[in-house]
Motif scaffolding. Structure first.
Motif, mmCIF file in Angstrom:
data_model
loop_
_atom_site.group_PDB
_atom_site.id
_atom_site.type_symbol
_atom_site.label_atom_id
_atom_site.label_comp_id
_atom_site.label_asym_id
_atom_site.label_seq_id
_atom_site.Cartn_x
_atom_site.Cartn_y
_atom_site.Cartn_z
ATOM 1 N N LEU A 108 40.879 3.641 -13.050
ATOM 2 C CA LEU A 108 40.130 2.938 -14.098
ATOM 3 C C LEU A 108 40.187 1.427 -13.906
ATOM 4 C CD1 LEU A 108 41.081 5.038 -17.259
ATOM 5 C CD2 LEU A 108 38.897 4.998 -16.044
ATOM 6 N N PHE A 109 41.359 0.898 -13.582
ATOM 7 C CA PHE A 109 41.505 -0.533 -13.342
ATOM 8 C C PHE A 109 40.680 -0.959 -12.124
ATOM 9 C CE2 PHE A 109 43.795 -4.102 -11.374
ATOM 10 C CZ PHE A 109 43.676 -5.027 -12.406
ATOM 11 N N TYR A 116 35.948 -3.582 -9.579
ATOM 12 C CA TYR A 116 34.754 -3.418 -8.744
ATOM 13 C C TYR A 116 33.493 -3.804 -9.515
ATOM 14 C CZ TYR A 116 31.016 -1.264 -6.095
ATOM 15 O OH TYR A 116 29.854 -1.054 -5.418
ATOM 16 N N GLU A 117 33.393 -3.378 -10.760
ATOM 17 C CA GLU A 117 32.222 -3.705 -11.577
ATOM 18 C C GLU A 117 32.085 -5.218 -11.774
ATOM 19 O OE1 GLU A 117 30.353 -2.740 -15.999
ATOM 20 O OE2 GLU A 117 32.216 -1.798 -15.368
ATOM 21 N N ASN A 118 33.195 -5.897 -12.068
ATOM 22 C CA ASN A 118 33.156 -7.348 -12.241
ATOM 23 C C ASN A 118 32.760 -8.061 -10.951
ATOM 24 O OD1 ASN A 118 33.855 -7.213 -14.933
ATOM 25 N ND2 ASN A 118 36.037 -7.489 -14.551
ATOM 26 N N LEU A 119 33.311 -7.629 -9.832
ATOM 27 C CA LEU A 119 32.946 -8.226 -8.545
ATOM 28 C C LEU A 119 31.478 -7.996 -8.232
ATOM 29 C CD1 LEU A 119 36.046 -7.364 -6.321
ATOM 30 C CD2 LEU A 119 35.319 -9.617 -7.111
ATOM 31 N N ASN A 120 30.993 -6.819 -8.545
ATOM 32 C CA ASN A 120 29.594 -6.494 -8.290
ATOM 33 C C ASN A 120 28.656 -7.362 -9.139
ATOM 34 O OD1 ASN A 120 27.619 -5.081 -6.927
ATOM 35 N ND2 ASN A 120 27.523 -3.447 -8.446
ATOM 36 N N LEU A 121 29.012 -7.576 -10.397
ATOM 37 C CA LEU A 121 28.193 -8.428 -11.268
ATOM 38 C C LEU A 121 28.173 -9.872 -10.770
ATOM 39 C CD1 LEU A 121 29.188 -7.097 -14.806
ATOM 40 C CD2 LEU A 121 26.986 -6.818 -13.649
ATOM 41 N N ARG A 122 29.317 -10.391 -10.366
ATOM 42 C CA ARG A 122 29.379 -11.755 -9.829
ATOM 43 C C ARG A 122 28.573 -11.881 -8.547
ATOM 44 N NH1 ARG A 122 35.763 -13.251 -10.432
ATOM 45 N NH2 ARG A 122 35.831 -13.175 -12.705
ATOM 46 N N SER A 123 28.699 -10.888 -7.698
ATOM 47 C CA SER A 123 27.964 -10.898 -6.432
ATOM 48 C C SER A 123 26.457 -10.863 -6.670
ATOM 49 C CB SER A 123 28.387 -9.700 -5.586
ATOM 50 O OG SER A 123 27.636 -9.634 -4.408
#
Length: 152
Positions: free
Chosen positions: A27-28, A33-40
């Motif tokens: 879950l962590f 991964y979701e945060n990195l994907n949004l920033r990218s």
């Protein structure tokens, strides 16, 4: 018998702790991964918007063919080109969260709403001063181009 039950209970509790640790790790990791994907994605949109405009400017960089004007209260980058004996204009502008482009004959009478949406992105600002075109898309996405063209 009692020792076996305690041993079995200990092993089940140990297995449960292992499963819970694995679940929280997954879950962590998914959240990271979701945060990195949004920033990218946000960074990609800024870079692509600036690169797109820069490439269009480089294609049309001839004397008198680049101008920054205001049309319908919207800043519009006008890129001219001559095809045969006719003058055509490519207009690049930002409206409501998207970068737009309109290619037409200079005297076509088309409005900005007749253009094509290139991509969704954050606000894009363009300025021309002393032969330098400044393109900004957010905080990180910016570029300054020296253009040979003079404002029309």
């Amino acid at each position: 018998m009692n020792g076996r039950r305690i041993n079995l209970l200990f092993h089940l509790l140990l297995f449960l702790v292992f499963v819970l640790c694995a679940l929280f790790t997954v879950l962590f990791g998914a959240r990271v991964y979701e945060n990195l994907n949004l920033r990218s994605e946000a960074s990609y949109q800024k870079v692509v918007a600036v690169s797109y405009i820069a490439n269009k400017v480089r294609q049309h960089d001839q004397a008198g063919m680049i101008a920054l004007k205001e049309e319908e209260n919207i800043p519009v980058l006008e890129l001219g080109q001559t095809v045969g004996e006719s003058l055509y204009t490519t207009k690049i502008y930002y409206i409501d969260g998207s970068l737009w482009e309109l290619f037409s004959a200079s005297d076509s009478g088309l409005k900005l709403t007749d253009g094509y949406q290139i991509m969704e992105c954050g606000p894009v600002n363009m300025e021309i001063e002393d032969g330098l075109l400044s393109i900004k898309a957010g905080e990180e996405g910016s570029l300054v181009l020296s253009v040979r063209s003079e404002e029309r």
